[in-house]
Design an enzyme around this catalytic site. Structure first.
Site, PDB file in Angstrom:
ATOM      1  N   THR A  13       0.818  -1.212   0.000  1.00  0.00           N
ATOM      2  CA  THR A  13       0.000   0.000   0.000  1.00  0.00           C
ATOM      3  C   THR A  13       0.850   1.260   0.000  1.00  0.00           C
ATOM      4  OG1 THR A  13      -1.803  -1.133   1.086  1.00  0.00           O
ATOM      5  CG2 THR A  13      -1.773   1.242   1.329  1.00  0.00           C
ATOM      6  N   SER A  59       1.447  -7.592  -1.025  1.00  0.00           N
ATOM      7  CA  SER A  59       2.279  -8.526  -0.246  1.00  0.00           C
ATOM      8  C   SER A  59       1.633  -9.892  -0.055  1.00  0.00           C
ATOM      9  CB  SER A  59       2.678  -7.916   1.097  1.00  0.00           C
ATOM     10  OG  SER A  59       1.611  -7.957   2.020  1.00  0.00           O
ATOM     11  N   THR A  92       1.552  -4.402   4.339  1.00  0.00           N
ATOM     12  CA  THR A  92       1.421  -4.751   5.760  1.00  0.00           C
ATOM     13  C   THR A  92       0.821  -6.143   5.987  1.00  0.00           C
ATOM     14  OG1 THR A  92      -0.733  -3.657   5.887  1.00  0.00           O
ATOM     15  CG2 THR A  92       1.197  -2.339   6.496  1.00  0.00           C
ATOM     16  N   ASP A  93       0.115  -6.681   4.968  1.00  0.00           N
ATOM     17  CA  ASP A  93      -0.578  -7.963   5.197  1.00  0.00           C
ATOM     18  C   ASP A  93       0.386  -9.074   5.616  1.00  0.00           C
ATOM     19  OD1 ASP A  93      -2.901  -6.717   4.492  1.00  0.00           O
ATOM     20  OD2 ASP A  93      -3.140  -7.710   2.550  1.00  0.00           O
TER      21      ASP A  93
HETATM   22  N1  ASP Z   1      -2.768  -5.565   0.672  1.00  0.00           N
HETATM   23  C1  ASP Z   1      -1.723  -4.637   1.033  1.00  0.00           C
HETATM   24  C2  ASP Z   1      -0.407  -5.421   1.049  1.00  0.00           C
HETATM   25  O1  ASP Z   1      -0.152  -6.117   1.980  1.00  0.00           O
HETATM   26  C3  ASP Z   1      -2.018  -4.026   2.353  1.00  0.00           C
HETATM   27  C4  ASP Z   1      -1.006  -3.034   2.863  1.00  0.00           C
HETATM   28  O2  ASP Z   1       0.078  -2.860   2.352  1.00  0.00           O
HETATM   29  O3  ASP Z   1      -1.327  -2.374   3.893  1.00  0.00           O
HETATM   30  O4  ASP Z   1       0.337  -5.361   0.109  1.00  0.00           O
END
Ligand code: ASP
Length: 322
Positions: A13, A59, A92-93
């Site tokens: 993100t 991710s 973050t995932d």
């Molecule tokens: N779906 C995103 C990822 O993990 C979520 C994020 O980055 O907060 O790439």
């Protein structure tokens, strides 16, 4: 002379673009590492910056092949004396998984710092730029050396082993639960108050030499009435199993009957966030207690152990050490 910080970008993100001002419905992994640093000129005052685009993905599409490339790149570049540390930008995932993998496989005590954001770059009050600035502060600091791989998020510094994503939307989503952060960043100053005691980085027995992928394991989530057939399937199609048990790693009699007969390694973790599973908690003698590792982190240690050719009797020792 300013030292160098290497930014290894993987997407997420923090590199996401969407409708101006909105927080959902965006495309992660769009901006490059160079696009990201262009929006934060203050970073250039902290260190010489080098960027490497490892990949540009959501991710959830992370793979063990990319992990190995990332760790090998860090290990190679860490040999350069002018490199002070590394920032890995990441979604973050699965940030906690990549952080723990690197914690077990990078062979340097220079800071390796993961960061990302909850809001895409086009949102109001996007959190990516401040997280990135803080991460470069930590990566270039003497204080951050030797504490293993770190995650920097919302002013705080977490150890790779204990951090997890604890909210789907909040800017403080990355957290270490009851174990807490090990430090904070205030206006570019780095304060570290605790250090992880479990073995990491230069002290682990894991080497990536000759590996380009990790063996597959299955993570099976127990719930009331869940059909143990899935365990039999996993035993036939993967090299190991992690059970996310209820409470202190418990499951039904039906599960127990199937697990008792397995010959693939089975690690028992818990679907409960804060807790610990010790060998005395185990319902089946042929299983290994994950201690306080989450199921997804237990899977990483199990994959590295299997890749190393660990014997059944080595596994509990590894879960007690790492
Ligand atoms: N779906 C995103 C990822 O993990 C979520 C994020 O980055 O907060 O790439």
């Amino acid at each position: 002379m300013k030292q160098t910080v290497v930014i290894l970008a993987t997407g997420g993100t923090i590199a996401g673009i969407g409708e101006e001002g909105k927080t959902a419905g965006y495309q992660p992994g769009t901006l490059t590492a160079d696009d990201l640093i262009r929006t934060i000129p203050e970073i250039m005052e902290l260190a010489e910056i080098e960027t490497i685009q490892i990949c540009n993905i959501n991710s959830d599409d992370m793979t063990s092949e990319i992990w190995i490339d990332l760790a090998n790149t860090i290990n190679r570049m860490a040999e350069r004396p002018e490199v002070a540390g590394f920032v890995v930008t990441h979604g973050t995932d699965t940030m906690e998984e990549t952080a723990y993998f690197l914690n077990l496989t990078v062979k340097t005590d220079k800071p390796v710092v993961l960061t990302g954001s909850i809001r895409p770059s086009t949102a109001i009050s996007a959190d990516g730029p401040i997280n990135m600035y803080d991460a470069v502060c930590v990566a270039s600091s003497e204080e951050a050396k030797g504490h293993g791989v770190l995650v920097v998020f919302s002013d705080r510094i977490f150890s790779a082993r204990s951090v997890s994503k604890a909210s789907t939307y909040h800017v403080t989503a990355l957290s270490s639960g009851e174990l807490g952060a090990i430090g904070v960043i205030r206006d570019g100053k780095v304060f570290i108050y605790e250090t992880p005691t479990r073995l990491h980085t230069v002290s682990t027995e894991f080497s990536l030499t000759g590996l380009d992928t990790l063996p597959k394991v299955a993570v099976i989530y127990f719930s009331v009435d869940s059909d143990p057939e899935i365990i039999r399937y996993a035993a036939e199609h993967t090299e190991g199993i992690v059970i996310a048990g209820a409470g202190a790693g418990e499951f039904s009699e039906e599960y127990k009957k199937v697990i008792d007969r397995l010959s693939v390694p089975v690690v028992v973790s818990s679907r409960v966030d804060n807790g610990i599973i010790v060998p005395e908690n185990l319902l089946c003698r042929n299983t290994v207690a994950a201690n306080n590792l989450s199921p997804q982190k237990a899977a990483i240690l199990l994959r590295l152990a299997i890749a190393k050719g660990a014997k059944a009797e080595d596994l509990q020792r590894m879960f007690d050490q790492y």
